[in-house]
Design a protein around this motif. Sequence first.
Motif, PDB file in Angstrom:
ATOM      1  N   ASP A  98       0.817  -1.222   0.000  1.00 17.25           N
ATOM      2  CA  ASP A  98       0.000   0.000   0.000  1.00 17.25           C
ATOM      3  C   ASP A  98       0.852   1.274   0.000  1.00 17.25           C
ATOM      4  O   ASP A  98       0.331   2.378   0.119  1.00 17.25           O
ATOM      5  CB  ASP A  98      -0.964   0.004   1.185  1.00 17.25           C
ATOM      6  N   GLY A  99       2.166   1.122  -0.114  1.00 10.02           N
ATOM      7  CA  GLY A  99       3.056   2.281  -0.137  1.00 10.02           C
ATOM      8  C   GLY A  99       3.556   2.711   1.224  1.00 10.02           C
ATOM      9  O   GLY A  99       4.397   3.605   1.327  1.00 10.02           O
ATOM     10  N   SER A 100       3.056   2.099   2.288  1.00 11.24           N
ATOM     11  CA  SER A 100       3.533   2.453   3.635  1.00 11.24           C
ATOM     12  C   SER A 100       4.944   1.908   3.837  1.00 11.24           C
ATOM     13  O   SER A 100       5.305   0.868   3.286  1.00 11.24           O
ATOM     14  CB  SER A 100       2.584   1.908   4.705  1.00 11.24           C
ATOM     15  N   LYS A 101       5.698   2.632   4.625  1.00 11.59           N
ATOM     16  CA  LYS A 101       7.074   2.205   4.933  1.00 11.59           C
ATOM     17  C   LYS A 101       7.130   1.715   6.368  1.00 11.59           C
ATOM     18  O   LYS A 101       6.472   2.263   7.250  1.00 11.59           O
ATOM     19  CB  LYS A 101       8.047   3.359   4.717  1.00 11.59           C
ATOM     20  N   TRP A 102       7.944   0.686   6.591  1.00 11.09           N
ATOM     21  CA  TRP A 102       8.057   0.043   7.888  1.00 11.09           C
ATOM     22  C   TRP A 102       9.513  -0.123   8.262  1.00 11.09           C
ATOM     23  O   TRP A 102      10.362  -0.421   7.418  1.00 11.09           O
ATOM     24  CB  TRP A 102       7.354  -1.318   7.847  1.00 11.09           C
ATOM     25  N   VAL A 103       9.796   0.075   9.540  1.00 13.72           N
ATOM     26  CA  VAL A 103      11.149  -0.054  10.070  1.00 13.72           C
ATOM     27  C   VAL A 103      11.346  -1.477  10.574  1.00 13.72           C
ATOM     28  O   VAL A 103      10.500  -2.028  11.278  1.00 13.72           O
ATOM     29  CB  VAL A 103      11.382   0.960  11.214  1.00 13.72           C
ATOM     30  N   LEU A 104      12.463  -2.055  10.192  1.00 20.94           N
ATOM     31  CA  LEU A 104      12.869  -3.389  10.639  1.00 20.94           C
ATOM     32  C   LEU A 104      14.008  -3.233  11.633  1.00 20.94           C
ATOM     33  O   LEU A 104      15.032  -2.645  11.309  1.00 20.94           O
ATOM     34  CB  LEU A 104      13.347  -4.224   9.437  1.00 20.94           C
ATOM     35  N   ARG A 105      13.799  -3.739  12.835  1.00 18.15           N
ATOM     36  CA  ARG A 105      14.830  -3.691  13.876  1.00 18.15           C
ATOM     37  C   ARG A 105      15.014  -5.088  14.441  1.00 18.15           C
ATOM     38  O   ARG A 105      14.257  -6.001  14.129  1.00 18.15           O
ATOM     39  CB  ARG A 105      14.426  -2.707  14.978  1.00 18.15           C
ATOM     40  N   TRP A 106      15.974  -5.227  15.324  1.00 18.07           N
ATOM     41  CA  TRP A 106      16.209  -6.507  15.971  1.00 18.07           C
ATOM     42  C   TRP A 106      15.226  -6.671  17.131  1.00 18.07           C
ATOM     43  O   TRP A 106      15.132  -5.797  17.997  1.00 18.07           O
ATOM     44  CB  TRP A 106      17.641  -6.614  16.475  1.00 18.07           C
ATOM     45  N   GLY A 107      14.495  -7.757  17.148  1.00 18.15           N
ATOM     46  CA  GLY A 107      13.538  -8.046  18.211  1.00 18.15           C
ATOM     47  C   GLY A 107      14.202  -8.753  19.372  1.00 18.15           C
ATOM     48  O   GLY A 107      15.038  -9.628  19.170  1.00 18.15           O
ATOM     49  N   VAL A 108      13.806  -8.398  20.566  1.00 16.48           N
ATOM     50  CA  VAL A 108      14.441  -8.948  21.766  1.00 16.48           C
ATOM     51  C   VAL A 108      13.642 -10.086  22.390  1.00 16.48           C
ATOM     52  O   VAL A 108      14.052 -10.629  23.408  1.00 16.48           O
ATOM     53  CB  VAL A 108      14.687  -7.844  22.824  1.00 16.48           C
ATOM     54  N   VAL A 109      12.526 -10.461  21.782  1.00 16.80           N
ATOM     55  CA  VAL A 109      11.711 -11.560  22.300  1.00 16.80           C
ATOM     56  C   VAL A 109      12.141 -12.842  21.590  1.00 16.80           C
ATOM     57  O   VAL A 109      12.253 -12.873  20.356  1.00 16.80           O
ATOM     58  CB  VAL A 109      10.204 -11.291  22.072  1.00 16.80           C
TER      59      VAL A 109
END
Length: 187
Positions: A98-109
């Motif tokens: 849909d054109g939205s941008k998302w940040v990918l980070r390291w998950g701590v779970v």
Amino acid sequence: MRYTDVPAPILFHPLKHHLGYIREFIKEQATAEEVTLIAQLQTIGSSQLDLYLGKLSTQQIAQETILYLESQHILEPEAYQLYLSNSEANYGLLTLSDGSKWVLRWGVVKGRHVHLHPARYSQHTIRVKANTLKTAVATLLALKRVSAAASDLSLINHARVQWLELAPIPTYLPEEGLGKMFNLLQQ
């Protein structure tokens, strides 16, 4: 829904970042115990956050993210961590259908190493103060328990003081931050 309701390895907090989910939460949790609601609202935190307003469900967001990571051969934890470490800021950026941008980070779970949240100022995303979001949600939940209007300052302050342990607000203007949030949540 909790982060465990989206497929692993995605770590996503929909009560903090997904408008559609929050609307459903208000409908479904109207009769839940206050202590449970308060605990859930506290997970939103107290700083600013980015709220996704688009049409993609939490499941669609997770699935598109997984498909992207698979196509780049970075879905496995080691490859994903290497991918993130190649960036100066230790994060990646993903654009969804849909054109939205998302940040990918390291998950701590454990088992959820792909921490996902909307990018700042992305398409279909707004920047929100966490306490404004929590106040609006708590007020709308409290509203289901009494006969009042969402703009009733005494109900708003009851939700802020009793549920959220926040200071009362002296006035409420429907066209400003909290009023805009009420409108978004009630559409």
